[in-house]
Design an enzyme around this catalytic site. Sequence first.
Site, PDB file in Angstrom:
ATOM      1  N   TYR A 170       9.086  -3.457   8.259  1.00 19.59           N
ATOM      2  CA  TYR A 170       8.183  -3.036   7.062  1.00 19.59           C
ATOM      3  C   TYR A 170       8.938  -1.549   6.741  1.00 19.59           C
ATOM      4  O   TYR A 170       8.291  -0.813   5.942  1.00 19.59           O
ATOM      5  CB  TYR A 170       7.109  -3.164   7.177  1.00 19.59           C
ATOM      6  CG  TYR A 170       6.412  -4.595   7.101  1.00 19.59           C
ATOM      7  CD1 TYR A 170       6.445  -5.436   6.015  1.00 19.59           C
ATOM      8  CD2 TYR A 170       5.881  -4.766   8.385  1.00 19.59           C
ATOM      9  CE1 TYR A 170       5.872  -6.695   6.199  1.00 19.59           C
ATOM     10  CE2 TYR A 170       5.541  -6.187   8.469  1.00 19.59           C
ATOM     11  CZ  TYR A 170       5.441  -6.917   7.295  1.00 19.59           C
ATOM     12  OH  TYR A 170       4.952  -8.465   7.576  1.00 19.59           O
ATOM     13  N   HIS A 176       6.280  -0.333   0.088  1.00 19.88           N
ATOM     14  CA  HIS A 176       4.849  -0.114   0.333  1.00 19.88           C
ATOM     15  C   HIS A 176       4.367   0.794   1.488  1.00 19.88           C
ATOM     16  O   HIS A 176       3.440   1.071   1.703  1.00 19.88           O
ATOM     17  CB  HIS A 176       4.308  -1.553   0.677  1.00 19.88           C
ATOM     18  CG  HIS A 176       3.113  -1.877   0.181  1.00 19.88           C
ATOM     19  ND1 HIS A 176       2.446  -1.467  -0.771  1.00 19.88           N
ATOM     20  CD2 HIS A 176       2.195  -3.193   0.474  1.00 19.88           C
ATOM     21  CE1 HIS A 176       1.133  -2.148  -1.192  1.00 19.88           C
ATOM     22  NE2 HIS A 176       1.183  -3.074  -0.219  1.00 19.88           N
ATOM     23  N   PHE A 235      -2.450  -3.253   9.169  1.00 18.45           N
ATOM     24  CA  PHE A 235      -2.133  -3.872   7.924  1.00 18.45           C
ATOM     25  C   PHE A 235      -2.583  -3.408   6.590  1.00 18.45           C
ATOM     26  O   PHE A 235      -3.839  -3.016   6.598  1.00 18.45           O
ATOM     27  CB  PHE A 235      -1.716  -5.545   7.728  1.00 18.45           C
ATOM     28  CG  PHE A 235      -0.703  -5.733   9.017  1.00 18.45           C
ATOM     29  CD1 PHE A 235       0.480  -5.952   8.505  1.00 18.45           C
ATOM     30  CD2 PHE A 235      -0.919  -6.399  10.206  1.00 18.45           C
ATOM     31  CE1 PHE A 235       1.780  -6.191   9.262  1.00 18.45           C
ATOM     32  CE2 PHE A 235       0.271  -6.373  11.099  1.00 18.45           C
ATOM     33  CZ  PHE A 235       1.425  -6.713  10.771  1.00 18.45           C
ATOM     34  N   ASN A 256      -4.098  -4.461   3.904  1.00 16.31           N
ATOM     35  CA  ASN A 256      -5.451  -4.863   3.238  1.00 16.31           C
ATOM     36  C   ASN A 256      -6.452  -4.457   4.223  1.00 16.31           C
ATOM     37  O   ASN A 256      -7.712  -4.668   3.536  1.00 16.31           O
ATOM     38  CB  ASN A 256      -5.258  -6.324   3.060  1.00 16.31           C
ATOM     39  CG  ASN A 256      -4.099  -6.763   2.134  1.00 16.31           C
ATOM     40  OD1 ASN A 256      -3.408  -5.809   1.669  1.00 16.31           O
ATOM     41  ND2 ASN A 256      -3.793  -8.180   1.862  1.00 16.31           N
ATOM     42  N   ASP A 290       1.605   4.342  -2.074  1.00 17.39           N
ATOM     43  CA  ASP A 290       2.592   3.980  -3.242  1.00 17.39           C
ATOM     44  C   ASP A 290       1.696   3.662  -4.395  1.00 17.39           C
ATOM     45  O   ASP A 290       0.435   3.274  -4.410  1.00 17.39           O
ATOM     46  CB  ASP A 290       3.310   2.805  -2.608  1.00 17.39           C
ATOM     47  CG  ASP A 290       2.363   1.445  -2.496  1.00 17.39           C
ATOM     48  OD1 ASP A 290       1.539   1.678  -1.579  1.00 17.39           O
ATOM     49  OD2 ASP A 290       2.420   0.349  -2.999  1.00 17.39           O
ATOM     50  N   ASN A 349      -4.443  -2.791  -2.534  1.00 19.58           N
ATOM     51  CA  ASN A 349      -5.595  -3.585  -1.552  1.00 19.58           C
ATOM     52  C   ASN A 349      -5.798  -2.654  -0.434  1.00 19.58           C
ATOM     53  O   ASN A 349      -6.809  -2.926   0.123  1.00 19.58           O
ATOM     54  CB  ASN A 349      -4.734  -4.567  -0.904  1.00 19.58           C
ATOM     55  CG  ASN A 349      -5.021  -6.064  -1.817  1.00 19.58           C
ATOM     56  OD1 ASN A 349      -5.732  -5.986  -2.799  1.00 19.58           O
ATOM     57  ND2 ASN A 349      -3.983  -6.843  -1.953  1.00 19.58           N
TER      58      ASN A 349
END
Length: 187
Positions: free
Chosen positions: A14, A19, A64, A66, A91, A112
Amino acid sequence: MLLLVGLGNPGSEYARNRHNIGFMAVDGIVRRHGFGPWRKRFQGQSCDGSVDAEKVLALKPHTFMNLSGQSVGEAMRFFKLAPPQVIVIHDDLDLVAGKVRVKQGGGHGGHNGLRSIDDHIGKDYWRIRLGIGHPGHKDQVHGYVLHDFGKTEQAWLEPLLDTVAREFPLMVAGQPEKFASRVALAA
């Protein structure tokens, strides 16, 4: 003391995703201002340093996106900080790529990570919104934010991240409008 939070997802797969621009921006601030080494704390990675004599704890939640609020809330409670002492970099799909906006409080706008933070600490923290552009249709958003920045996007991405790191002392000094203006001019 301030808590500086970059939002993103942990893991090398990632690292360069759109993101993760919050992680990238915090990494740039940490490098530029000579913070100490990263270590595992608060369900994430943290390091500390000083920016213009103000102690700053940098945090990259590893819960993560969320569940970012779990990590932020834990660090905030540990240091007995109030939401206005928290600055979150994230972002923003609704901003043109390379644009920046700063505000305190407000809604999560469907993000989120912000929704989770709102749930854990309230809404009165500072947000540095970094525009990543929109893919054009809401059905494409998930794939868009979880893909790496393209080669052509590097032309605005690197200067934006460099400017955010260089001008970050203005946020620490309580001059968010001046910070946003300088970043906008340079980017």
